[in-house]
Design an enzyme around this catalytic site. Structure first.
Site, PDB file in Angstrom:
ATOM      1  N   ALA A  40       1.061  -1.430  -0.029  1.00  0.00           N
ATOM      2  CA  ALA A  40      -0.149  -0.241  -0.290  1.00  0.00           C
ATOM      3  C   ALA A  40       1.077   1.502  -0.110  1.00  0.00           C
ATOM      4  O   ALA A  40       2.752   0.884   0.136  1.00  0.00           O
ATOM      5  CB  ALA A  40      -0.377   0.591   1.263  1.00  0.00           C
ATOM      6  N   PHE A  41       0.249   1.966  -0.513  1.00  0.00           N
ATOM      7  CA  PHE A  41       0.939   3.089  -0.703  1.00  0.00           C
ATOM      8  C   PHE A  41       2.014   4.252   0.452  1.00  0.00           C
ATOM      9  O   PHE A  41       2.593   4.821   0.146  1.00  0.00           O
ATOM     10  CB  PHE A  41      -0.012   4.398  -1.155  1.00  0.00           C
ATOM     11  CG  PHE A  41       0.343   5.879  -0.218  1.00  0.00           C
ATOM     12  CD1 PHE A  41      -0.912   5.728   0.445  1.00  0.00           C
ATOM     13  CD2 PHE A  41       0.943   6.781  -0.491  1.00  0.00           C
ATOM     14  CE1 PHE A  41      -1.885   6.564   1.198  1.00  0.00           C
ATOM     15  CE2 PHE A  41       0.050   8.071   0.431  1.00  0.00           C
ATOM     16  CZ  PHE A  41      -0.866   8.083   1.541  1.00  0.00           C
ATOM     17  N   LYS A  42       1.704   3.571   1.490  1.00  0.00           N
ATOM     18  CA  LYS A  42       2.244   4.202   3.034  1.00  0.00           C
ATOM     19  C   LYS A  42       3.685   3.569   3.113  1.00  0.00           C
ATOM     20  O   LYS A  42       4.439   4.136   4.014  1.00  0.00           O
ATOM     21  CB  LYS A  42       1.221   3.590   4.234  1.00  0.00           C
ATOM     22  CG  LYS A  42      -0.317   4.945   4.591  1.00  0.00           C
ATOM     23  CD  LYS A  42      -0.611   4.209   5.248  1.00  0.00           C
ATOM     24  CE  LYS A  42      -1.620   5.357   5.808  1.00  0.00           C
ATOM     25  NZ  LYS A  42      -2.920   5.029   4.690  1.00  0.00           N
ATOM     26  N   ASP A  43       3.613   2.770   2.382  1.00  0.00           N
ATOM     27  CA  ASP A  43       5.503   2.281   2.200  1.00  0.00           C
ATOM     28  C   ASP A  43       6.677   3.409   1.174  1.00  0.00           C
ATOM     29  O   ASP A  43       7.282   3.177   2.117  1.00  0.00           O
ATOM     30  CB  ASP A  43       5.371   1.064   1.314  1.00  0.00           C
ATOM     31  CG  ASP A  43       4.784  -0.208   1.927  1.00  0.00           C
ATOM     32  OD1 ASP A  43       4.694  -0.049   3.595  1.00  0.00           O
ATOM     33  OD2 ASP A  43       4.131  -1.480   1.091  1.00  0.00           O
ATOM     34  N   LEU A  47       7.299   5.223   4.191  1.00  0.00           N
ATOM     35  CA  LEU A  47       7.301   4.737   6.089  1.00  0.00           C
ATOM     36  C   LEU A  47       8.654   4.220   5.577  1.00  0.00           C
ATOM     37  O   LEU A  47       9.259   3.809   6.691  1.00  0.00           O
ATOM     38  CB  LEU A  47       6.343   3.790   6.427  1.00  0.00           C
ATOM     39  CG  LEU A  47       5.719   4.636   7.138  1.00  0.00           C
ATOM     40  CD1 LEU A  47       4.640   3.886   7.687  1.00  0.00           C
ATOM     41  CD2 LEU A  47       6.090   5.380   8.241  1.00  0.00           C
TER      42      LEU A  47
END
Ligand SMILES: *Cc1c(COP(=O)(O)O)cnc(C)c1O
Length: 494
Positions: free
Chosen positions: A109-112, A115
């Site tokens: 998911a895009f939070k990678d 993060l």
């Protein structure tokens, strides 16, 4: 040198690295750069660069107290083989739009995207500011952010990460993802309570002065990885610049040709990053803000009134089930003419009454934005029609964006080429996706469904799903909601 100020006017200016370490300003405001820097390389030059090189060109302008070596080192450690494609954020053309796939990292998911670099920005910031303590990240999660943070911080020297989740409040796959997390410095705890209990427990520990003292004496200090940290915002600007540069390189657009951007929105971090990219000089025409049935932002763009007083709806795009979009504060500050007093007044109203109204003058500055929303039936229909027409399968968050884009085109007849931020792999939300495609027979478990989705879409099951199918459980700590501080103390040995 770019300095950072609180959007509520309190405290003094801090450097980028200090802002990364602090996360939130002391007066509760968000850090904002004293100016948004312009791109210094031409679009043509950027189109010749790798993702990592574009990342350096963009991030150095914001994180101006990091040295070239420090920043390049952070980038190298973040955007590596954790991603399953060398280009990090590929574009796929389907149904008349370019899907910018932001889901090729460790947790699909895009939070990678942010993060995976935040931990490196933090430990570098700690070194720069002569902080000897180990950084302890404390997070409460309702599922997704916790795993992305765990993956980002795992085995990063000088850090520890502790994640609390509601034992019976996350999906079986989400729980499996977390409790199989490797890394000597990771600690995952289920609590008997809901997400709010976990969140409140974490806030209480953060605010406990005695606990802070004990930490300090033992060589530790807390920090937070949540989405208001500029160390998460800045890396998100990169992929918009990179996407534009790739379209230019492939001859899909001409130099300086404007493009629209559509973003499935929750906390307003991702779309704010696109707005920053536009303000740096990237030729973005409209910023299309897509909401699900929790359409606070749609109403806000329509009326100028932000009102969280409404029923909270659980949808198939849970990462957008949000009634307070915390990063919106940065946009409010900007359209108030960088007037911290005005912004503070509105944010006070929000916390007192759950509501505020911006002035007509501020509203006029929102011309670049278009707000739209999609309900559950429309979202499912979008997944199905794109799959039927093009064989391309998208997740429910991305489908909300795709659907809002269809509505936008029908309403405005705008033919500008468009990038849709694709924020999660369909394999992250397999059941909702298969249901939308009419292929969920009800009884199959999530892994069996993933196999079926793979047959249907021809896309290989990502390692993030395949890997946990058989992975051993490494975390089995469970505690009562009143025992969270004890769990932290025991883990840290203090
Ligand atoms: C977090 C998230 C969003 C929302 O992004 P914001 O930056 O909070 O607006 C959308 N889609 C997915 C899959 C997410 O995980």
């Amino acid at each position: 040198m770019v300095k950072y100020f609180s959007t509520r006017g309190g405290g003094s200016a801090v450097s980028a690295s200090e802002a990364v370490l602090k996360g939130l300003a002391e007066d509760g405001g968000l850090f904002f750069p004293d100016h948004i820097p312009a791109l210094t390389k031409s679009l043509k030059e950027l189109s010749e660069m790798s993702y990592q090189d574009v990342a350096y060109e963009v991030m150095r302008l914001f994180l101006s107290d990091y040295t070239e070596e420090e920043l390049k080192n952070c980038i190298r450690n973040a955007y590596d083989s954790k991603f399953d494609t060398e280009v990090i954020a590929p574009l796929a053309y389907a149904g008349g739009a370019y899907y910018l796939e932001l889901f090729h990292g460790a947790t699909i998911a895009f939070k990678d995207m942010a993060l995976s670099i935040l931990p490196h920005l933090m430990i570098t910031a700690a070194k720069k500011n002569h902080i000897k303590n180990d950084i302890v990240i404390l997070t409460a999660t309702s599922g997704d952010t916790g795993k992305a943070a765990l993956a980002g911080f795992a085995d990063v020297e000088g850090t520890k990460i502790i994640v609390f989740y509601p034992k019976n409040g996350v999906s079986p796959i989400q729980e499996k993802q977390m409790v199989t997390q490797r890394g000597e410095n990771t600690f995952v705890v289920g609590i008997h309570g809901n997400f709010d209990d976990a969140q409140n427990g974490v806030k209480k520990i953060f605010g406990d002065k005695e606990f802070g003292k004990l930490m300090e004496e033992s060589g530790y200090q807390f920090s937070s990885a949540n989405s208001i940290n500029i160390g998460r915002l800045v890396p998100q600007v990169v992929y918009y610049v990179y996407a534009y540069a790739q379209l230019l390189k492939e001859g899909k657009i001409s130099d300086k040709e404007p493009v629209n951007v559509v973003v499935p929105t929750g906390n307003f971090g991702n779309i704010l990053a696109a707005y920053f990219a536009k303000n740096m000089g990237l030729p973005i025409a409209k910023l299309i803000c897509a909401s699900n049935e929790n359409k606070v932002l749609f109403d806000f763009f329509r009326t100028g009134i932000y009102d969280r007083n409404r029923e909270f709806v659980l949808t198939s795009s849970p990462s957008m089930d949000i009634l307070i979009s915390s990063n919106l504060e940065r946009l409010i500050y900007l359209i108030a003419g960088s007037d911290a007093e005005k912004n503070k007044e509105l944010m006070m109203q929000l916390s007192m009454s759950g509501k505020y109204e911006i002035t007509t003058k501020m509203q006029e500055k929102l011309q670049d934005f278009y707000g739209g929303f999609a309900d559950e039936a429309e979202t499912a229909k979008m997944i199905r029609s794109l799959c039927d027409d093009c064989g391309y399968v998208i997740d429910p968050h991305t489908a909300v964006a795709a659907c809002v884009y269809e509505k936008y085109k029908a309403e405005t007849k705008d033919g500008t080429k468009t990038i849709i931020a694709s924020t999660a792999s369909p394999y992250k939300f397999t059941r909702s996706v298969m249901r939308a495609l009419g292929k969920d027979e009800g009884e199959a478990d999530d892994f069996v469904l993933a196999d079926r989705l793979s047959e249907l879409s021809g896309v290989k099951i990502p390692e993030a799903v395949e890997g946990i199918r058989t992975a051993p459980v490494l975390h089995d700590t469970v505690c009562e909601k009143g025992e969270m501080a004890d769990a932290v103390r025991r883990y840290l040995g203090i």
